[in-house]
Design a protein around this motif. Structure first.
Motif, PDB file in Angstrom:
ATOM      1  N   LYS A   1       0.809  -1.335   0.069  1.00  0.00           N
ATOM      2  CA  LYS A   1      -0.032   0.037   0.045  1.00  0.00           C
ATOM      3  C   LYS A   1       0.811   1.173  -0.245  1.00  0.00           C
ATOM      4  CE  LYS A   1      -3.752   2.576   0.474  1.00  0.00           C
ATOM      5  NZ  LYS A   1      -4.962   2.657  -0.449  1.00  0.00           N
ATOM      6  N   ASP A   2       0.763   2.104  -0.966  1.00  0.00           N
ATOM      7  CA  ASP A   2       1.338   3.405  -1.005  1.00  0.00           C
ATOM      8  C   ASP A   2       0.799   4.483  -0.299  1.00  0.00           C
ATOM      9  OD1 ASP A   2       2.957   5.715  -1.597  1.00  0.00           O
ATOM     10  OD2 ASP A   2       2.739   5.458  -3.809  1.00  0.00           O
ATOM     11  N   LEU A   3       1.317   4.852   0.815  1.00  0.00           N
ATOM     12  CA  LEU A   3       0.811   5.771   1.869  1.00  0.00           C
ATOM     13  C   LEU A   3       1.356   7.211   1.635  1.00  0.00           C
ATOM     14  CD1 LEU A   3       1.470   3.687   4.901  1.00  0.00           C
ATOM     15  CD2 LEU A   3      -0.735   4.043   3.738  1.00  0.00           C
ATOM     16  N   GLY A   4       1.958   7.453   0.441  1.00  0.00           N
ATOM     17  CA  GLY A   4       2.195   8.729   0.043  1.00  0.00           C
ATOM     18  C   GLY A   4       3.411   9.369   0.570  1.00  0.00           C
ATOM     19  N   ASP A   5       3.639  10.215   1.494  1.00  0.00           N
ATOM     20  CA  ASP A   5       4.650  10.880   2.225  1.00  0.00           C
ATOM     21  C   ASP A   5       5.034   9.889   3.247  1.00  0.00           C
ATOM     22  OD1 ASP A   5       4.369  13.109   0.760  1.00  0.00           O
ATOM     23  OD2 ASP A   5       3.479  14.457   1.973  1.00  0.00           O
TER      24      ASP A   5
ATOM     25  N   GLY B   1       5.491   6.902   3.080  1.00  0.00           N
ATOM     26  CA  GLY B   1       6.044   5.413   2.679  1.00  0.00           C
ATOM     27  C   GLY B   1       5.038   4.666   1.946  1.00  0.00           C
ATOM     28  N   LYS B   2       5.528   3.231   2.236  1.00  0.00           N
ATOM     29  CA  LYS B   2       4.607   2.198   1.680  1.00  0.00           C
ATOM     30  C   LYS B   2       4.508   1.357   2.979  1.00  0.00           C
ATOM     31  CE  LYS B   2       6.076   2.756  -3.004  1.00  0.00           C
ATOM     32  NZ  LYS B   2       6.765   2.091  -4.160  1.00  0.00           N
ATOM     33  N   GLU B   3       3.492   0.438   2.806  1.00  0.00           N
ATOM     34  CA  GLU B   3       3.346  -0.628   3.987  1.00  0.00           C
ATOM     35  C   GLU B   3       2.660  -1.936   3.507  1.00  0.00           C
ATOM     36  OE1 GLU B   3       1.004   0.550   7.655  1.00  0.00           O
ATOM     37  OE2 GLU B   3      -0.652  -0.151   6.473  1.00  0.00           O
ATOM     38  N   PRO B   4       3.148  -3.113   3.789  1.00  0.00           N
ATOM     39  CA  PRO B   4       2.698  -4.272   3.322  1.00  0.00           C
ATOM     40  C   PRO B   4       1.458  -4.589   3.973  1.00  0.00           C
ATOM     41  CG  PRO B   4       4.531  -4.623   4.775  1.00  0.00           C
ATOM     42  CD  PRO B   4       4.088  -3.223   4.722  1.00  0.00           C
ATOM     43  N   ARG B   5       0.529  -5.023   3.033  1.00  0.00           N
ATOM     44  CA  ARG B   5      -0.962  -5.392   3.541  1.00  0.00           C
ATOM     45  C   ARG B   5      -1.540  -6.717   2.971  1.00  0.00           C
ATOM     46  NH1 ARG B   5      -4.468   0.109   4.089  1.00  0.00           N
ATOM     47  NH2 ARG B   5      -2.903   1.345   5.268  1.00  0.00           N
ATOM     48  N   THR B   6      -2.679  -7.240   3.626  1.00  0.00           N
ATOM     49  CA  THR B   6      -2.962  -8.500   3.213  1.00  0.00           C
ATOM     50  C   THR B   6      -4.678  -8.293   2.879  1.00  0.00           C
ATOM     51  OG1 THR B   6      -1.711  -9.889   4.590  1.00  0.00           O
ATOM     52  CG2 THR B   6      -3.529 -11.059   3.616  1.00  0.00           C
ATOM     53  N   CYS B   7      -5.028  -8.850   2.032  1.00  0.00           N
ATOM     54  CA  CYS B   7      -6.451  -8.608   1.614  1.00  0.00           C
ATOM     55  C   CYS B   7      -7.103  -9.938   1.461  1.00  0.00           C
ATOM     56  CB  CYS B   7      -6.670  -7.825   0.516  1.00  0.00           C
ATOM     57  SG  CYS B   7      -6.190  -8.197  -1.066  1.00  0.00           S
TER      58      CYS B   7
END
Length: 282
Positions: free
Chosen positions: A184-188, A190-196
């Protein structure tokens, strides 16, 4: 039942308390590793309500040995809820059984739900077509709540769904519940790994059309009966002597002179018996 899931897999972690509802009922969650035929592993969250059959079965397994690593066959429903504007998806277990020799389907879902939005279609970098759906599945526990289940269809099934399905349509979908990791791109920030989690649909049936076909079949049946009231008797091989018994009963009650009116008013037209009727009634 409009929401059914059956899973078979290995317990990855010890059940931990996940929440407590307004009545004080506790819910416990653990992760189950479910293997596809392709060898891919889906990690699916299982929720168990305390003092239920599933909870007691899990407690018995824990008393006899280690829960982590146990091979479990689980049946239940897919449940969803909003937590801080995020859709939380899990499997509410209704039955749990330890089984080391299970050889059946490891992940099967059958749900009946309503489309919440139009069905867009997209193409992956590898050229696969995917249609994204959101299905609202009404709960059957009297709560008047619904579970909103993200679903996907592939290739030909996706194309047909895009062309034929619309908002509000009710479909029965069959497939598997799968997990998918993404970044997941969180903008400023950074990025975060997620599970859907999503339902991968391999087949579906439009329930509205099914009801229309049943209604049309019933209308055709009524038309056949109107054209020939004895059509059903003829096609089912109804015994003629039973029919004649009824005719004799009416004849004795009202007299043979009223045979014709009785045949049309008091009993289905039996003129197709022709001479047999005339010989017995006349």
């Amino acid at each position: 039942m409009n929401n059914f899931i059956s899973l078979y897999g290995e317990v990855l972690d010890y059940p931990q308390q996940a929440s407590i509802d307004k009545k004080g009922t506790e819910y416990y969650k653990f992760n189950l590793a479910v293997q596809r035929e392709s060898g891919i592993i889906d990690i699916l969250p299982i929720v168990v309500e305390e003092d239920t059959a599933a909870y007691n079965a899990l407690a018995d397994i824990d008393e006899k040995g280690e829960v982590v690593g146990a091979q479990l066959l689980i049946t239940g429903e897919i449940r969803t809820r909003n937590i801080k504007d995020k859709l939380d998806i899990s499997v509410r277990a209704f039955s749990i059984q330890e089984d080391d020799d299970y050889k059946g389907i490891t992940n099967q879902v059958v749900i009946t739900g309503f489309l919440c939005k139009e069905v867009p279609i997209r193409e992956t970098p590898r050229g696969l077509l995917i249609a994204d759906l959101l299905l609202a599945v009404h709960r059957e526990d009297g709560s008047q709540l619904s579970d909103y289940i993200p679903s996907i269809m592939w290739n030909g099934t996706a194309t047909r769904a895009t062309e034929k399905l619309h908002v509000g349509d009710c479909i029965e979908a069959v497939g598997r519940l799968q997990s998918r990791e993404y970044i997941k791109d969180l903008g400023d920030r950074g990025k975060e790994p997620r599970t859907c989690y999503e339902l991968s649909v391999n087949q579906y049936e439009l329930q509205k059309k099914k009801e229309e076909e049943e209604s049309r079949s019933h209308e055709e049946y009524l038309k056949r009966i109107e054209e020939d009231p004895l059509w059903e008797l003829k096609s089912s091989g109804f015994a003629v002597h039973v029919v004649l018994t009824h005719i004799n009963k009416y004849t004795k009650m009202y007299g043979g002179s009223q045979r014709k009116s009785l045949l049309f008013k008091g009993f289905p037209p039996l003129l197709w018996l022709d001479k047999s009727i005339n010989d017995r009634v006349g």
